[in-house]
Design an enzyme around this catalytic site. Structure first.
Site, PDB file in Angstrom:
ATOM      1  N   HIS A   1      26.655  42.967  38.554  1.00 13.81           N
ATOM      2  CA  HIS A   1      27.734  42.006  38.319  1.00 13.81           C
ATOM      3  C   HIS A   1      29.025  42.376  39.034  1.00 13.81           C
ATOM      4  O   HIS A   1      30.078  41.814  38.740  1.00 13.81           O
ATOM      5  CB  HIS A   1      27.992  41.879  36.814  1.00 13.81           C
ATOM      6  CG  HIS A   1      26.823  41.347  36.062  1.00 13.81           C
ATOM      7  ND1 HIS A   1      26.605  41.604  34.729  1.00 13.81           N
ATOM      8  CD2 HIS A   1      25.776  40.572  36.469  1.00 13.81           C
ATOM      9  CE1 HIS A   1      25.485  41.020  34.345  1.00 13.81           C
ATOM     10  NE2 HIS A   1      24.968  40.387  35.374  1.00 13.81           N
TER      11      HIS A   1
ATOM     12  N   CYS B   1      40.693  33.419  51.371  1.00 18.72           N
ATOM     13  CA  CYS B   1      40.310  34.124  52.600  1.00 18.72           C
ATOM     14  C   CYS B   1      39.175  35.125  52.388  1.00 18.72           C
ATOM     15  O   CYS B   1      38.667  35.696  53.354  1.00 18.72           O
ATOM     16  CB  CYS B   1      41.522  34.846  53.189  1.00 18.72           C
ATOM     17  SG  CYS B   1      42.180  36.203  52.174  1.00 18.72           S
TER      18      CYS B   1
END
Length: 271
Positions: free
Chosen positions: A112, A123
């Site tokens: 995770h 970005c």
């Protein structure tokens, strides 16, 4: 489904292992778990809620600013150190705390992600959570002191309702939305990460290996899928957890034990 720790240790002592860990592995480091026998009901923020607007992100980062300051001081416990000595073929962890890596585990997949990293949704630049912590502290002086008694939660935040006035910075590079670089509820684990873990579980068949689950209720599919995969292939599964798990019916051995004590004993047996 035998529950004899000695028998489980005997068979695990000499077999190649893939290990899957969950939040129960880190409770001895002071990080609470989601679904242990004494754990209160918790509703973590979903990805859909996080991206729904500034108010949700303010709530998340206000809580996370408090929780991260405590979580990053947590130290690996005996279970983490034991797994580093065991050095399994692959260590798959559902935890985002980074304690396995700090204990010295080598072949590790953080299923995770890691709470110590931040990603910009614009970005996609990945940056340090510690650097963001400094920015949050500068923008919100006195916040930590004012909420020092808030209860720590498993995913690195705290239980806090009133987050009004907390200032959330944007990405320093593009002005985009910053998110912890972890898989939220409602997101999918990256495919390449899953494939790497599946390959390691599949390879156990050819070497007479076993899958060991330590400290996970297996409630979410991201971890349970590996137990199901191993069981279907005939690979023995050992589950060590306080409290029932979703994979109990698939386990060759199901042990109601603390992970630190069992893993320490296993590390000693494996030399």
């Amino acid at each position: 489904m035998p529950a004899d720790p000695a028998a489980a240790l005997d068979i695990l002592a000499t077999r190649p292992l893939v290990v899957l860990t969950g939040a129960g592995l880190s409770t001895d480091s002071g990080i609470p778990d989601y679904r242990g026998p004494q754990a209160p009901a918790r509703m973590p923020m979903t990805y859909q809620e996080f991206v729904s607007g500034p108010a949700a992100r303010q709530r998340y980062w206000a809580r996370s600013h408090l929780g991260w300051g405590r979580m990053r001081r947590a130290e690996p416990n005996a279970g983490h150190h034991a797994l580093a000595r065991i050095d399994p073929t692959l260590l798959i962890t559902q935890n985002v705390d980074g304690l396995h890596e700090r204990a010295g585990s080598r072949q590790t997949v953080a299923l995770h992600g890691r709470i110590a990293e931040v990603v910009c949704l614009g970005c996609r630049e990945v940056s340090s959570r510690a650097a963001l912590q400094d920015r949050l502290a500068e923008l919100n002086p006195g916040w930590v002191r004012a909420h020092a008694d808030a209860e720590l939660r498993p995913d690195g935040d705290v239980a806090l309702e009133d987050t009004a006035g907390f200032v959330v910075p944007a990405c320093a590079r593009c002005g985009g939305v910053l998110k912890p670089d972890v898989v939220f509820f409602g997101e999918n684990v990256p495919r390449e990460r899953v494939a790497l873990c599946m390959d390691a579980v599949d390879a156990l068949v050819d070497v007479g290996g076993m899958l060991l689950v330590a400290g996970s209720s297996l409630t979410v599919m991201s971890g349970f899928r590996f137990v199901r995969r191993a069981a279907r292939a005939g690979t023995p599964v050992v589950i060590v957890n306080r409290g029932a798990t979703r994979g109990d019916d698939l386990a060759s051995y199901r042990l109601e034990l603390g992970t630190s004590e069992f893993l320490t004993a296993l590390a000693q047996r494996r030399g």
